[in-house]
Design an enzyme around this catalytic site. Structure first.
Site, PDB file in Angstrom:
ATOM      1  N   CYS A 103       0.829  -1.215   0.000  1.00  9.42           N
ATOM      2  CA  CYS A 103       0.000   0.000   0.000  1.00  9.42           C
ATOM      3  C   CYS A 103       0.862   1.265   0.000  1.00  9.42           C
ATOM      4  CB  CYS A 103      -0.926  -0.038   1.215  1.00  9.42           C
ATOM      5  SG  CYS A 103      -1.850   1.472   1.498  1.00  9.42           S
ATOM      6  N   CYS A 106      -0.121   3.910   2.638  1.00  4.79           N
ATOM      7  CA  CYS A 106       0.282   3.446   3.977  1.00  4.79           C
ATOM      8  C   CYS A 106       1.738   3.824   4.242  1.00  4.79           C
ATOM      9  CB  CYS A 106       0.118   1.936   4.094  1.00  4.79           C
ATOM     10  SG  CYS A 106      -1.573   1.356   3.887  1.00  4.79           S
TER      11      CYS A 106
END
Length: 180
Positions: A103, A106
């Protein structure tokens, strides 16, 4: 069948069709500018700037690096086996960041959470939970997209912030639950 093929071939290869096709092709070819190739300027090892500094032109960028120091603060991981003791039984409010290794957002918000964990040391605990390795906990708390930041206090989910949000958004959420 053979005569139909011959007729269509004769129509496609008529001198008039060929002349108009080659004229339009030539017009299209002249409209495309000639290629001059790709130009680039390599960065010098002792330079912190890319591109032509005097010109200040497009594409110039600053490259910064800290040599020999890791400036990021590592946020500890929580797993299914440590969830109860670290999050649910914590005396302090807990910020849990739900994330995954693949991600991009993230990875962007991870240093922000690390910085906040240092700023709120003694008032808030910060952990991250890998949703790929601990899908049960993520689904138990309704995590549908990552990154998701959740605040727990006294073993209860109190707030959630979804996405790679600015630091100020996380601070506003945290401030509602920490002791002043």
């Amino acid at each position: 069948m053979a005569s139909a093929l011959a007729a269509s071939t004769a129509v496609c290869s008529s001198p008039l069709a060929s002349a108009s096709a080659s004229a339009s092709s030539a017009r299209r070819l002249r409209a495309v500018p000639p290629s001059r190739g790709i130009r680039y300027q390599a960065l010098r090892a002792d330079s912190g700037f890319a591109g032509n500094r005097r010109g200040g032109g497009r594409g110039a960028s600053v490259v910064c690096a800290v040599q020999g120091q890791d400036t990021s603060i590592q946020v500890p991981e929580v797993t299914k086996s440590t969830w109860q003791s670290l999050v649910m039984e914590s005396e302090l409010p807990v910020l849990v960041g739900y994330w995954a290794t693949w991600c991009g957002p993230c990875k962007m918000i991870d240093p922000v959470v690390g910085k906040l964990s240092k700023e709120y040391e003694g008032k808030l605990k910060c952990y991250k939970l890998n949703t790929d390795e601990n899908p049960d906990i993520a689904s138990q708390y309704g995590v549908r997209s990552i990154p998701t930041m959740m605040i727990f206090k006294n073993g209860e989910k109190k707030d959630a912030v979804i996405g790679a949000v600015p630091e100020s958004t996380l601070i506003a959420s945290i401030e509602k639950f920490v002791e002043r």
